[in-house]
Write a protein that holds these residues in place. Structure first.
Motif, PDB file in Angstrom:
ATOM      1  N   ALA A  41       0.943  -1.171   0.047  1.00 17.12           N
ATOM      2  CA  ALA A  41       0.056  -0.121   0.025  1.00 17.12           C
ATOM      3  C   ALA A  41       0.784   1.153   0.003  1.00 17.12           C
ATOM      4  CB  ALA A  41      -1.018   0.011   1.149  1.00 17.12           C
ATOM      5  N   GLY A  42       0.290   2.125  -0.599  1.00 19.64           N
ATOM      6  CA  GLY A  42       0.844   3.616  -0.396  1.00 19.64           C
ATOM      7  C   GLY A  42       1.793   3.733  -1.633  1.00 19.64           C
ATOM      8  N   LEU A  96       4.458  -3.500   2.582  1.00 25.25           N
ATOM      9  CA  LEU A  96       3.344  -4.365   3.124  1.00 25.25           C
ATOM     10  C   LEU A  96       2.592  -3.872   4.402  1.00 25.25           C
ATOM     11  CD1 LEU A  96       5.125  -7.899   2.457  1.00 25.25           C
ATOM     12  CD2 LEU A  96       3.320  -6.731   1.304  1.00 25.25           C
ATOM     13  N   VAL A  97       1.276  -3.639   4.256  1.00 23.38           N
ATOM     14  CA  VAL A  97       0.614  -3.258   5.334  1.00 23.38           C
ATOM     15  C   VAL A  97      -0.505  -4.371   5.724  1.00 23.38           C
ATOM     16  CG1 VAL A  97      -1.062  -1.471   5.963  1.00 23.38           C
ATOM     17  CG2 VAL A  97       0.847  -1.098   4.619  1.00 23.38           C
TER      18      VAL A  97
END
Length: 311
Positions: free
Chosen positions: A38-39, A44-45
């Motif tokens: 993400a972002g 990794l989130v």
């Protein structure tokens, strides 16, 4: 009951919170999708459900596939009485469905058998439904076809986006799911088979589904914009580039515009449709931040007769 909660996005967190607050049940673990990039950095989130479970000190299971034997073995060790589910995001194999005594009970955001599938709230808005709701049902191998334990209804407001409606349903549905667990535990609630009539499907909305057809009536254009907000986001073409249309309002008083034709004034931007025009409120040009439509129009200096939707 000993519960293992399955869910992934933010919309599942209110239901998890409701079950954590229950004095009749114990959430012993959660199942969620693996961490995802993400972002801008694509790091990794963890999912919102995983983060909430970690805050509560609960074991988090993140199988790549729910049929993985390591996951199934751990689930058997935990021995849950029931597995409540909200927007988990993966198909559950029979081997997993058979583990809890009372099965897996899904909170689905429609009044089943209407809008079975991945995008029930979006499709309810696209179809112009005036009332929708949430249902709890026993998961079986068919698509959202299992017997129903209970429902709550929710009015669809004229200005609702999918995000607005889903947020309300998430909180209303959390109480329904907790009450369903209570009824299963004390034996007062029995699942009722869904009727054969009234079945409709709600497949995932893809990017092409979110493209605005300016030759459609204004009512349809409005539903597409609201139904696709916040994701995937309704869009059109302007000078060959994508322009995301984030919000608009019907403007029947404005007249004389062809479908897609733009009329920009100092503080307003109107676009013609197959019926009466609409007024754009917020847009997002490709590669830029959201902005007021009037500010966008001033910046691009719209020429007389220019249209949206043309390549």
């Amino acid at each position: 009951m000993r519960l293992v909660f399955a869910g992934t996005p933010e919309v599942a967190v209110p239901a998890l919170d409701a079950l954590l607050a229950s004095d009749r049940h114990e959430v012993v673990a959660v199942v969620t999708r693996p961490d995802a990039p993400a972002g801008r950095g694509r790091r990794l989130v963890a999912s919102p459900v995983a983060e909430r479970a970690a805050e509560a000190g609960i074991e988090v299971l993140k199988p790549a596939r729910p049929r993985d034997e390591d996951f199934l073995a751990r689930l058997r060790e935990i021995a849950p009485d029931c597995c409540p589910v909200v927007a988990y995001g993966a198909l559950l194999p029979k081997a997993a469905l058979d583990i809890p005594v009372h099965g897996w009970v899904n909170l689905h955001f429609s009044l089943l058998p209407a809008w079975r599938g991945a995008a029930p709230v979006q499709h309810a808005i696209l179809a112009g439904d005036e009332v929708t709701g949430a249902s709890t049902f026993l998961i079986e191998e068919g698509l959202d076809s299992g017997p129903v334990y209970g429902v709550v209804t929710e009015e669809v407001r004229p200005t609702d986006t999918s995000g607005d409606l889903l947020t309300r349903l998430a909180f209303a549905g959390s109480g329904l799911l907790a009450a369903t667990m209570d009824g299963i535990e004390d034996g007062s609630l029995k699942a009722v088979p869904q009727p054969a009539e009234g079945v409709s499907l709600a497949p995932k909305i893809n990017v092409e589904d979110a493209r605005i057809d300016w030759s459609a009536p204004a009512l349809r254009v409005d539903r597409v914009v609201r139904g696709c907000a916040p994701a995937p986001g309704a869009w059109t073409l302007f000078r060959g580039e994508r322009l995301k249309v984030m919000s608009l309002v019907p403007a029947p008083a404005q007249d004389g515009l062809a479908p897609g034709e733009i009329a920009a004034a100092k503080n307003s931007v109107h676009v013609g449709t197959g019926s009466h025009p609409v007024e754009l409120q917020w847009v997002q040009p490709q590669g830029k931040k959201p902005m007021k439509a009037a500010d966008w129009a001033r910046g691009v200096r719209i020429a007389a007769g220019e249209r949206l939707g043309a390549a």
